[in-house]
Design a protein around this motif. Structure first.
Motif, PDB file in Angstrom:
ATOM      1  N   VAL A  23      -0.359 -17.193 -11.289  1.00 16.76           N
ATOM      2  CA  VAL A  23       0.756 -16.424 -11.842  1.00 16.76           C
ATOM      3  C   VAL A  23       0.372 -14.948 -11.927  1.00 16.76           C
ATOM      4  N   ALA A  24      -0.832 -14.682 -12.413  1.00 15.15           N
ATOM      5  CA  ALA A  24      -1.286 -13.291 -12.545  1.00 15.15           C
ATOM      6  C   ALA A  24      -1.375 -12.596 -11.196  1.00 15.15           C
ATOM      7  N   GLU A  25      -1.666 -13.358 -10.156  1.00 16.25           N
ATOM      8  CA  GLU A  25      -1.767 -12.772  -8.817  1.00 16.25           C
ATOM      9  C   GLU A  25      -0.454 -12.114  -8.404  1.00 16.25           C
ATOM     10  N   HIS A  26       0.654 -12.756  -8.706  1.00 14.01           N
ATOM     11  CA  HIS A  26       1.949 -12.185  -8.338  1.00 14.01           C
ATOM     12  C   HIS A  26       2.284 -10.959  -9.187  1.00 14.01           C
ATOM     13  N   TYR A  27       1.907 -10.990 -10.452  1.00 15.15           N
ATOM     14  CA  TYR A  27       2.145  -9.830 -11.308  1.00 15.15           C
ATOM     15  C   TYR A  27       1.242  -8.659 -10.944  1.00 15.15           C
ATOM     16  N   ALA A  28       0.073  -8.924 -10.394  1.00 13.26           N
ATOM     17  CA  ALA A  28      -0.858  -7.852 -10.025  1.00 13.26           C
ATOM     18  C   ALA A  28      -0.252  -6.938  -8.969  1.00 13.26           C
ATOM     19  N   ARG A  29       0.499  -7.511  -8.055  1.00 15.22           N
ATOM     20  CA  ARG A  29       1.138  -6.694  -7.013  1.00 15.22           C
ATOM     21  C   ARG A  29       2.111  -5.706  -7.638  1.00 15.22           C
ATOM     22  N   ALA A  30       2.937  -6.206  -8.538  1.00 13.74           N
ATOM     23  CA  ALA A  30       3.899  -5.336  -9.211  1.00 13.74           C
ATOM     24  C   ALA A  30       3.181  -4.327 -10.107  1.00 13.74           C
ATOM     25  N   TRP A  31       2.134  -4.776 -10.791  1.00 11.47           N
ATOM     26  CA  TRP A  31       1.390  -3.881 -11.668  1.00 11.47           C
ATOM     27  C   TRP A  31       0.787  -2.730 -10.880  1.00 11.47           C
ATOM     28  N   GLY A  32       0.205  -3.038  -9.723  1.00  6.92           N
ATOM     29  CA  GLY A  32      -0.402  -1.992  -8.897  1.00  6.92           C
ATOM     30  C   GLY A  32       0.613  -0.940  -8.508  1.00  6.92           C
ATOM     31  N   ALA A  33       1.789  -1.389  -8.090  1.00 11.25           N
ATOM     32  CA  ALA A  33       2.830  -0.435  -7.708  1.00 11.25           C
ATOM     33  C   ALA A  33       3.264   0.397  -8.915  1.00 11.25           C
ATOM     34  N   ARG A  34       3.458  -0.263 -10.050  1.00 13.06           N
ATOM     35  CA  ARG A  34       3.887   0.458 -11.255  1.00 13.06           C
ATOM     36  C   ARG A  34       2.816   1.440 -11.727  1.00 13.06           C
ATOM     37  N   ARG A  35       1.587   1.045 -11.610  1.00 12.36           N
ATOM     38  CA  ARG A  35       0.468   1.900 -12.053  1.00 12.36           C
ATOM     39  C   ARG A  35       0.396   3.184 -11.238  1.00 12.36           C
ATOM     40  N   PHE A  36       0.849   3.119 -10.004  1.00 17.90           N
ATOM     41  CA  PHE A  36       0.822   4.289  -9.132  1.00 17.90           C
ATOM     42  C   PHE A  36       2.148   5.042  -9.146  1.00 17.90           C
ATOM     43  N   GLY A  37       2.948   4.805 -10.167  1.00 15.29           N
ATOM     44  CA  GLY A  37       4.158   5.589 -10.352  1.00 15.29           C
ATOM     45  C   GLY A  37       5.431   4.977  -9.810  1.00 15.29           C
ATOM     46  N   SER A  38       5.382   3.761  -9.376  1.00 14.20           N
ATOM     47  CA  SER A  38       6.567   3.111  -8.841  1.00 14.20           C
ATOM     48  C   SER A  38       7.534   2.759  -9.959  1.00 14.20           C
ATOM     49  N   GLY A  39       8.789   2.716  -9.591  1.00 12.73           N
ATOM     50  CA  GLY A  39       9.800   2.228 -10.511  1.00 12.73           C
ATOM     51  C   GLY A  39       9.940   0.724 -10.364  1.00 12.73           C
ATOM     52  N   ARG A  40      10.962   0.188 -11.000  1.00 13.14           N
ATOM     53  CA  ARG A  40      11.212  -1.250 -10.934  1.00 13.14           C
ATOM     54  C   ARG A  40      11.442  -1.705  -9.488  1.00 13.14           C
ATOM     55  N   ALA A  41      12.136  -0.879  -8.706  1.00 14.61           N
ATOM     56  CA  ALA A  41      12.418  -1.241  -7.312  1.00 14.61           C
ATOM     57  C   ALA A  41      11.129  -1.400  -6.513  1.00 14.61           C
ATOM     58  N   GLY A  42      10.205  -0.490  -6.682  1.00 14.55           N
ATOM     59  CA  GLY A  42       8.936  -0.559  -5.959  1.00 14.55           C
ATOM     60  C   GLY A  42       8.095  -1.752  -6.376  1.00 14.55           C
ATOM     61  N   ALA A  43       8.125  -2.077  -7.667  1.00 15.21           N
ATOM     62  CA  ALA A  43       7.374  -3.237  -8.148  1.00 15.21           C
ATOM     63  C   ALA A  43       7.922  -4.519  -7.527  1.00 15.21           C
ATOM     64  N   TRP A  44       9.240  -4.641  -7.523  1.00 14.86           N
ATOM     65  CA  TRP A  44       9.856  -5.809  -6.876  1.00 14.86           C
ATOM     66  C   TRP A  44       9.593  -5.792  -5.383  1.00 14.86           C
ATOM     67  N   GLY A  45       9.620  -4.619  -4.790  1.00 11.68           N
ATOM     68  CA  GLY A  45       9.347  -4.505  -3.358  1.00 11.68           C
ATOM     69  C   GLY A  45       7.947  -4.963  -3.002  1.00 11.68           C
TER      70      GLY A  45
END
Length: 161
Positions: A66-88
């Protein structure tokens, strides 16, 4: 050599394939390691592989997956992504599975970047979000590898000690 030792070495070989599976996305690494533990437990009558141990191991595997899937979104968000980028990043990772092995790297990167562009962000911001998605994936690979090594070590310890 007794049947139990043969089962032990077969389980250990399957676990080594599982460890490789944390680096090669086509193989289900952690689930394979847990399955080897479970089958060994059945073979040896749940003496070393107690139900309690297997429940804890299963919880670790599920939490890590489960954490593996959230890590992708977290990485994007950590680098300034919005919700769209995290989902992307998450969607790109899933689509990338169909284009292995390059899809592992390009999927989250392109997913985060393209979703950010579609949300109206600048090219620079989208690129940064893509890098974040990639960082999230690489971080999850490291975590999966550490967990795989830990589960395998715990198995060996439980059986031999």
């Amino acid at each position: 050599m007794g049947f139990q030792w043969i089962a032990f070495f077969i389980a250990l070989a399957v676990m080594l394939v599982g460890i490789a599976g944390t680096l090669i996305p086509a193989l289900p690494g952690l689930p394979l390691i847990f399955l080897a533990m479970l089958v060994y437990g059945v073979v040896e009558g749940f003496q070393a592989m107690t139900p309690g141990f297997l429940i804890v191991a299963l919880a670790v595997v599920v939490a890590t997956q489960v954490a593996e899937h959230y890590a992708r979104a977290w990485g994007a968000r950590r680098f300034g992504s919005g919700r769209a980028g995290a989902w992307g990043a998450v969607i790109g990772s899933l689509v990338g599975l169909f284009f292995m092995p390059l899809g592992l790297v390009l999927g989250p990167f392109l997913g985060a970047a393209l979703f950010e562009l579609a949300a109206g962000r600048s090219g620079r911001e989208a690129l940064r979000a893509g890098v974040g998605g990639l960082v999230g994936v690489l971080g999850s690979v490291v975590v999966n590898l550490v967990v795989a090594l830990g589960l395998t070590g715990a198995f060996v310890f439980k059986v031999l000690v």
